[in-house]
Design a protein around this motif. Sequence first.
Motif, PDB file in Angstrom:
ATOM      1  N   ASP A  62     -90.115 -40.807  83.908  1.00  0.00           N
ATOM      2  CA  ASP A  62     -91.186 -41.400  83.099  1.00  0.00           C
ATOM      3  C   ASP A  62     -91.748 -42.681  83.739  1.00  0.00           C
ATOM      4  OD1 ASP A  62     -88.573 -42.353  82.590  1.00  0.00           O
ATOM      5  OD2 ASP A  62     -89.106 -43.149  80.615  1.00  0.00           O
ATOM      6  N   GLY A  70     -80.356 -42.230  86.045  1.00  0.00           N
ATOM      7  CA  GLY A  70     -80.985 -41.066  86.642  1.00  0.00           C
ATOM      8  C   GLY A  70     -82.325 -41.383  87.300  1.00  0.00           C
ATOM      9  N   TYR A  79     -84.790 -32.875  87.168  1.00  0.00           N
ATOM     10  CA  TYR A  79     -84.894 -31.767  86.218  1.00  0.00           C
ATOM     11  C   TYR A  79     -86.357 -31.482  85.892  1.00  0.00           C
ATOM     12  CZ  TYR A  79     -84.015 -28.687  82.318  1.00  0.00           C
ATOM     13  OH  TYR A  79     -84.003 -27.605  81.491  1.00  0.00           O
ATOM     14  N   GLN A  82     -74.307 -43.900  94.477  1.00  0.00           N
ATOM     15  CA  GLN A  82     -75.461 -43.550  93.637  1.00  0.00           C
ATOM     16  C   GLN A  82     -75.584 -44.566  92.509  1.00  0.00           C
ATOM     17  OE1 GLN A  82     -73.421 -39.999  91.263  1.00  0.00           O
ATOM     18  NE2 GLN A  82     -74.914 -41.116  90.021  1.00  0.00           N
ATOM     19  N   ALA A 100     -85.326 -41.413  86.211  1.00  0.00           N
ATOM     20  CA  ALA A 100     -86.316 -42.129  85.387  1.00  0.00           C
ATOM     21  C   ALA A 100     -87.741 -41.655  85.696  1.00  0.00           C
ATOM     22  CB  ALA A 100     -86.178 -43.648  85.603  1.00  0.00           C
ATOM     23  N   ARG A 159     -77.588 -42.091  97.713  1.00  0.00           N
ATOM     24  CA  ARG A 159     -78.439 -41.042  97.165  1.00  0.00           C
ATOM     25  C   ARG A 159     -79.095 -41.559  95.896  1.00  0.00           C
ATOM     26  NH1 ARG A 159     -77.504 -38.509  93.048  1.00  0.00           N
ATOM     27  NH2 ARG A 159     -75.234 -38.631  93.101  1.00  0.00           N
TER      28      ARG A 159
HETATM   29  N1  LIG Z   1     -77.668 -40.830  89.571  1.00  0.00           N
HETATM   30  C1  LIG Z   1     -77.882 -39.541  89.402  1.00  0.00           C
HETATM   31  O1  LIG Z   1     -77.827 -38.733  90.305  1.00  0.00           O
HETATM   32  C2  LIG Z   1     -78.324 -39.107  88.028  1.00  0.00           C
HETATM   33  C3  LIG Z   1     -77.833 -39.737  86.874  1.00  0.00           C
HETATM   34  C4  LIG Z   1     -78.314 -39.317  85.614  1.00  0.00           C
HETATM   35  C5  LIG Z   1     -79.281 -38.304  85.558  1.00  0.00           C
HETATM   36  N2  LIG Z   1     -79.687 -37.719  86.716  1.00  0.00           N
HETATM   37  C6  LIG Z   1     -80.806 -36.779  86.728  1.00  0.00           C
HETATM   38  O2  LIG Z   1     -81.980 -37.588  86.518  1.00  0.00           O
HETATM   39  C7  LIG Z   1     -82.959 -36.839  85.818  1.00  0.00           C
HETATM   40  C8  LIG Z   1     -83.423 -37.585  84.577  1.00  0.00           C
HETATM   41  O3  LIG Z   1     -82.336 -37.727  83.660  1.00  0.00           O
HETATM   42  P1  LIG Z   1     -82.433 -38.488  82.281  1.00  0.00           P
HETATM   43  O4  LIG Z   1     -83.872 -38.628  81.887  1.00  0.00           O
HETATM   44  O5  LIG Z   1     -81.481 -37.842  81.386  1.00  0.00           O
HETATM   45  O6  LIG Z   1     -81.823 -39.932  82.573  1.00  0.00           O
HETATM   46  P2  LIG Z   1     -82.495 -41.244  83.240  1.00  0.00           P
HETATM   47  O7  LIG Z   1     -81.366 -42.194  83.487  1.00  0.00           O
HETATM   48  O8  LIG Z   1     -83.308 -40.878  84.418  1.00  0.00           O
HETATM   49  O9  LIG Z   1     -83.472 -41.853  82.131  1.00  0.00           O
HETATM   50  C9  LIG Z   1     -83.058 -42.190  80.808  1.00  0.00           C
HETATM   51  C10 LIG Z   1     -83.919 -43.363  80.304  1.00  0.00           C
HETATM   52  O10 LIG Z   1     -83.500 -44.568  80.956  1.00  0.00           O
HETATM   53  C11 LIG Z   1     -84.595 -45.174  81.640  1.00  0.00           C
HETATM   54  N3  LIG Z   1     -84.122 -45.683  82.941  1.00  0.00           N
HETATM   55  C12 LIG Z   1     -83.237 -45.076  83.754  1.00  0.00           C
HETATM   56  N4  LIG Z   1     -83.052 -45.812  84.862  1.00  0.00           N
HETATM   57  C13 LIG Z   1     -83.835 -46.898  84.749  1.00  0.00           C
HETATM   58  C14 LIG Z   1     -84.084 -48.018  85.583  1.00  0.00           C
HETATM   59  N5  LIG Z   1     -83.466 -48.188  86.771  1.00  0.00           N
HETATM   60  N6  LIG Z   1     -84.982 -48.935  85.151  1.00  0.00           N
HETATM   61  C15 LIG Z   1     -85.591 -48.807  83.964  1.00  0.00           C
HETATM   62  N7  LIG Z   1     -85.390 -47.776  83.127  1.00  0.00           N
HETATM   63  C16 LIG Z   1     -84.528 -46.821  83.516  1.00  0.00           C
HETATM   64  C17 LIG Z   1     -85.625 -44.065  81.862  1.00  0.00           C
HETATM   65  O11 LIG Z   1     -86.917 -44.608  82.007  1.00  0.00           O
HETATM   66  C18 LIG Z   1     -85.415 -43.218  80.618  1.00  0.00           C
HETATM   67  O12 LIG Z   1     -86.147 -43.763  79.555  1.00  0.00           O
HETATM   68  C19 LIG Z   1     -82.340 -35.468  85.569  1.00  0.00           C
HETATM   69  O13 LIG Z   1     -82.731 -34.592  86.603  1.00  0.00           O
HETATM   70  C20 LIG Z   1     -80.844 -35.723  85.636  1.00  0.00           C
HETATM   71  O14 LIG Z   1     -80.121 -34.578  85.971  1.00  0.00           O
HETATM   72  C21 LIG Z   1     -79.245 -38.095  87.937  1.00  0.00           C
END
Ligand SMILES: NC(=O)c1ccc[n+]([C@@H]2O[C@H](COP(=O)([O-])OP(=O)(O)OC[C@H]3O[C@@H](n4cnc5c(N)ncnc54)[C@H](O)[C@@H]3O)[C@@H](O)[C@H]2O)c1
Length: 369
Positions: free
Chosen positions: A277, A273, A48, A269, A275, A88
Amino acid sequence: MGRNIGLAVGRGTGPELADVFEQTAHHIGGLYSRSVTITRSPRIYHSYSSLLAEGDTRRMRRGTEEDADHYERFCRDQADRGTSAIFRTAINAQSLYLVRRRLRAVKVDLIAGASGELLLIRDAAQGFYTGENSHSPGVVTRTMTFSREITDQVISFALRRARDEWPDDDVDEIVMAYKFHLLDGAFTEWVADAAARHGVDIALRQPDTVNRDLIERGPSRRTLIIGGNEWADAMHAVLLDRFAAERQESRFTENIHLHPEVSGLVEFQTVHGSADDLAGRDRVNPTATVRAAAAIMERHAHCTGAIRAMELALESVRTLGVHTPDLGGDHSTTAMTAALLDVLEPHAAPPPGSTPRLHIVPGGPRADP
Ligand SMILES: NC(=O)c1ccc[n+]([C@@H]2O[C@H](COP(=O)([O-])OP(=O)(O)OC[C@H]3O[C@@H](n4cnc5c(N)ncnc54)[C@H](O)[C@@H]3O)[C@@H](O)[C@H]2O)c1
Ligand SMILES: CC(C)[C@H](C(=O)O)[C@@H](O)C(=O)O
């Protein structure tokens, strides 16, 4: 040349986790003497925030469509060449849901805890998530569809998958969580007809009632929940936490495509997401990715025992105190992955005569290809 596995990579931490996936899959293949070829999609799909950086709404819409078209083609090409599994990394929801609508995807997670097993089937093929947007000044209108045909397909799939997970056919409760009060009684009629045809009881409940019941009495020993994604997406992480004491960073799920043209193609998957950041910082937790790699190698590349072997390795590494920062440690992704692969040992195959795991594909169960 070994079995082919597809790999699709998104922005954010996708490239790091794709490397973890490849390294882990090849390592497991080496331990079990089963080589795999990993075919990467040539495109890096948007998250996103990378789409947002593209600029205005018009460009975001174009980027979304291009990603969806490209990823759908990749899935179709993989299915055509007989690939049964794709891993993915996270990509942006909007493109993904366009592909999920076109290929009729359902997401599957068996959430097992002390109080019982909950088989969650998320209907990702219809409803709000799969809609189309149109814009006028200050207004976005999203139009979406529910259909009897897709509802029937999802129910049939869910019942077959439940039989696969619980071959003795002993399920305590089948619940559907959909906002059916908004659909003029049509959805109620479709579900009643499907239940009668399959000879099962299906309790169609409003999402808030499903939550109320889960809070009041928890899931039964074996519960099948078929969830409209409007409920199931928001509840997924909560169900993992509450009934399996698991976090999204540790879990993977499977997306099964019900469209006959890609029948048999399973997309794995992480639940988490992209992540963004953490991108490029070598701090992302690789647990969900290495678990997905083990599951793909076991179920799609004949490495029997790989899932258990990975669980033992994760346990050893936990005991050694090797953790990424989100788990309270100060190890990098690279260090945690290396530690895991270092202690990974092939786990013995199950005893002769034990039942092989079946995979459900539209049209009925079939053994591992
Ligand atoms: N698996 C998928 O395909 C999937 C799932 C959720 C979101 N998304 C997409 O990802 C993007 C970001 O979404 P978001 O920010 O809402 O969710 P996110 O899960 O990417 O992040 C949310 C929080 O969790 C932390 N986090 C997530 N995974 C981590 C890991 N493996 N290790 C350490 N910290 C982790 C991130 O640093 C962040 O602070 C968007 O484009 C969304 O559409 C994809
Ligand atoms: C955001 C989206 C891409 C994500 C996924 O598919 O993993 C999840 O939230 C879902 O809807 O299932």
